[in-house]
Design a protein around this motif. Structure first.
Motif, PDB file in Angstrom:
ATOM      1  N   PRO A 132       0.836  -1.203   0.000  1.00 32.26           N
ATOM      2  CA  PRO A 132       0.000   0.000   0.000  1.00 32.26           C
ATOM      3  C   PRO A 132       0.871   1.253   0.000  1.00 32.26           C
ATOM      4  CG  PRO A 132       0.036  -0.998   2.167  1.00 32.26           C
ATOM      5  CD  PRO A 132       0.789  -1.920   1.255  1.00 32.26           C
ATOM      6  N   LYS A 133       0.350   2.319  -0.546  1.00 30.34           N
ATOM      7  CA  LYS A 133       1.084   3.576  -0.551  1.00 30.34           C
ATOM      8  C   LYS A 133       1.196   4.080   0.885  1.00 30.34           C
ATOM      9  CE  LYS A 133      -0.127   5.260  -5.115  1.00 30.34           C
ATOM     10  NZ  LYS A 133      -0.730   6.363  -5.867  1.00 30.34           N
ATOM     11  N   PRO A 134       2.357   4.597   1.256  1.00 25.23           N
ATOM     12  CA  PRO A 134       2.484   5.137   2.618  1.00 25.23           C
ATOM     13  C   PRO A 134       1.586   6.363   2.778  1.00 25.23           C
ATOM     14  CG  PRO A 134       4.509   5.484   1.357  1.00 25.23           C
ATOM     15  CD  PRO A 134       3.579   4.698   0.505  1.00 25.23           C
ATOM     16  N   LYS A 135       0.997   6.476   3.953  1.00 22.04           N
ATOM     17  CA  LYS A 135       0.135   7.619   4.210  1.00 22.04           C
ATOM     18  C   LYS A 135       0.991   8.859   4.396  1.00 22.04           C
ATOM     19  CE  LYS A 135      -3.436   4.893   6.402  1.00 22.04           C
ATOM     20  NZ  LYS A 135      -4.183   4.613   7.610  1.00 22.04           N
ATOM     21  N   LYS A 136       0.540   9.964   3.849  1.00 22.73           N
ATOM     22  CA  LYS A 136       1.256  11.217   4.012  1.00 22.73           C
ATOM     23  C   LYS A 136       0.996  11.752   5.403  1.00 22.73           C
ATOM     24  CE  LYS A 136       1.551  12.616  -0.766  1.00 22.73           C
ATOM     25  NZ  LYS A 136       1.473  13.722  -1.701  1.00 22.73           N
ATOM     26  N   VAL A 137       2.047  12.260   6.006  1.00 19.56           N
ATOM     27  CA  VAL A 137       1.912  12.848   7.335  1.00 19.56           C
ATOM     28  C   VAL A 137       2.057  14.357   7.216  1.00 19.56           C
ATOM     29  CG1 VAL A 137       2.771  10.800   8.534  1.00 19.56           C
ATOM     30  CG2 VAL A 137       4.364  12.561   7.804  1.00 19.56           C
ATOM     31  N   ALA A 138       1.596  15.029   8.251  1.00 19.26           N
ATOM     32  CA  ALA A 138       1.689  16.485   8.253  1.00 19.26           C
ATOM     33  C   ALA A 138       3.153  16.898   8.292  1.00 19.26           C
ATOM     34  CB  ALA A 138       0.952  17.052   9.453  1.00 19.26           C
ATOM     35  N   SER A 139       3.428  18.015   7.706  1.00 22.43           N
ATOM     36  CA  SER A 139       4.775  18.559   7.712  1.00 22.43           C
ATOM     37  C   SER A 139       5.172  18.923   9.141  1.00 22.43           C
ATOM     38  CB  SER A 139       4.802  19.810   6.832  1.00 22.43           C
ATOM     39  OG  SER A 139       6.092  20.320   6.756  1.00 22.43           O
ATOM     40  N   THR A 140       6.433  18.731   9.465  1.00 25.17           N
ATOM     41  CA  THR A 140       6.933  19.075  10.790  1.00 25.17           C
ATOM     42  C   THR A 140       7.904  20.244  10.661  1.00 25.17           C
ATOM     43  OG1 THR A 140       8.848  17.617  10.618  1.00 25.17           O
ATOM     44  CG2 THR A 140       6.806  16.646  11.499  1.00 25.17           C
ATOM     45  N   PRO A 141       8.180  20.929  11.765  1.00 27.30           N
ATOM     46  CA  PRO A 141       9.166  22.015  11.691  1.00 27.30           C
ATOM     47  C   PRO A 141      10.523  21.516  11.177  1.00 27.30           C
ATOM     48  CG  PRO A 141       7.939  22.174  13.734  1.00 27.30           C
ATOM     49  CD  PRO A 141       7.529  20.880  13.086  1.00 27.30           C
ATOM     50  N   PHE A 142      10.900  20.290  11.579  1.00 21.80           N
ATOM     51  CA  PHE A 142      12.175  19.740  11.118  1.00 21.80           C
ATOM     52  C   PHE A 142      12.152  19.520   9.607  1.00 21.80           C
ATOM     53  CE2 PHE A 142      14.951  16.066  10.225  1.00 21.80           C
ATOM     54  CZ  PHE A 142      16.159  16.637  10.599  1.00 21.80           C
ATOM     55  N   SER A 143      11.095  18.915   9.101  1.00 26.39           N
ATOM     56  CA  SER A 143      11.047  18.669   7.659  1.00 26.39           C
ATOM     57  C   SER A 143      10.975  19.986   6.881  1.00 26.39           C
ATOM     58  CB  SER A 143       9.872  17.761   7.285  1.00 26.39           C
ATOM     59  OG  SER A 143       8.646  18.378   7.565  1.00 26.39           O
ATOM     60  N   ASP A 144      10.271  20.975   7.433  1.00 21.45           N
ATOM     61  CA  ASP A 144      10.230  22.298   6.794  1.00 21.45           C
ATOM     62  C   ASP A 144      11.627  22.910   6.736  1.00 21.45           C
ATOM     63  OD1 ASP A 144       7.496  22.156   6.388  1.00 21.45           O
ATOM     64  OD2 ASP A 144       7.016  23.288   8.209  1.00 21.45           O
ATOM     65  N   ILE A 172      14.562  21.318   6.786  1.00 19.19           N
ATOM     66  CA  ILE A 172      15.388  20.579   5.828  1.00 19.19           C
ATOM     67  C   ILE A 172      15.028  20.958   4.399  1.00 19.19           C
ATOM     68  CG2 ILE A 172      15.907  18.269   4.934  1.00 19.19           C
ATOM     69  CD1 ILE A 172      17.240  18.922   7.627  1.00 19.19           C
ATOM     70  N   ARG A 173      13.772  21.133   4.146  1.00 18.40           N
ATOM     71  CA  ARG A 173      13.317  21.450   2.787  1.00 18.40           C
ATOM     72  C   ARG A 173      13.616  22.903   2.402  1.00 18.40           C
ATOM     73  NH1 ARG A 173       9.355  18.491   2.870  1.00 18.40           N
ATOM     74  NH2 ARG A 173       7.995  19.713   4.201  1.00 18.40           N
ATOM     75  N   ASN A 174      13.533  23.834   3.373  1.00 18.66           N
ATOM     76  CA  ASN A 174      13.562  25.258   3.026  1.00 18.66           C
ATOM     77  C   ASN A 174      14.820  26.017   3.430  1.00 18.66           C
ATOM     78  OD1 ASN A 174      10.912  25.053   1.975  1.00 18.66           O
ATOM     79  ND2 ASN A 174      10.088  25.223   4.034  1.00 18.66           N
ATOM     80  N   ALA A 175      15.617  25.495   4.324  1.00 22.39           N
ATOM     81  CA  ALA A 175      16.781  26.230   4.811  1.00 22.39           C
ATOM     82  C   ALA A 175      17.881  26.278   3.749  1.00 22.39           C
ATOM     83  CB  ALA A 175      17.316  25.585   6.076  1.00 22.39           C
ATOM     84  N   SER A 176      18.649  27.333   3.836  1.00 22.74           N
ATOM     85  CA  SER A 176      19.790  27.445   2.919  1.00 22.74           C
ATOM     86  C   SER A 176      20.881  26.490   3.368  1.00 22.74           C
ATOM     87  CB  SER A 176      20.328  28.876   2.934  1.00 22.74           C
ATOM     88  OG  SER A 176      20.943  29.149   4.184  1.00 22.74           O
ATOM     89  N   SER A 177      21.819  26.269   2.498  1.00 26.79           N
ATOM     90  CA  SER A 177      22.942  25.392   2.809  1.00 26.79           C
ATOM     91  C   SER A 177      23.714  25.926   4.019  1.00 26.79           C
ATOM     92  CB  SER A 177      23.863  25.280   1.594  1.00 26.79           C
ATOM     93  OG  SER A 177      24.980  24.491   1.895  1.00 26.79           O
ATOM     94  N   ALA A 178      23.896  27.227   4.091  1.00 28.76           N
ATOM     95  CA  ALA A 178      24.627  27.827   5.212  1.00 28.76           C
ATOM     96  C   ALA A 178      23.892  27.606   6.534  1.00 28.76           C
ATOM     97  CB  ALA A 178      24.822  29.321   4.962  1.00 28.76           C
ATOM     98  N   GLU A 179      22.563  27.747   6.513  1.00 34.31           N
ATOM     99  CA  GLU A 179      21.781  27.518   7.742  1.00 34.31           C
ATOM    100  C   GLU A 179      21.882  26.063   8.182  1.00 34.31           C
ATOM    101  OE1 GLU A 179      18.054  30.578   7.601  1.00 34.31           O
ATOM    102  OE2 GLU A 179      18.094  29.009   6.061  1.00 34.31           O
TER     103      GLU A 179
END
Length: 54
Positions: free
Chosen positions: A6-18, A20-27
């Motif tokens: 079965p396809k894995p269920k999507k979970v709500a975004s977390t501050p950590f995942s946000d 990792i996805r949005n921070a600059s390389s320097a951050e």
């Protein structure tokens, strides 16, 4: 064709995942540096305690 898994269920975004996805390389490098320093300190404490417990 269908999948038996079965396809894995999507979970709500977390501050950590946000971060990792949005921070600059320097951050990310700043955060990783602090995390690695703290982990190293903890490992050294564990090793010291193990060495002095004998």
């Amino acid at each position: 064709m269908f999948s038996l898994r079965p396809k894995p269920k999507k979970v709500a975004s977390t501050p950590f995942s946000d971060f990792i996805r949005n921070a600059s390389s320097a951050e990310k490098k700043k955060v990783y540096k602090v995390v690695l320093e703290r982990a190293t300190e903890r490992q050294q404490r564990v090793l010291f305690q193990a060495a002095t417990a004998k």
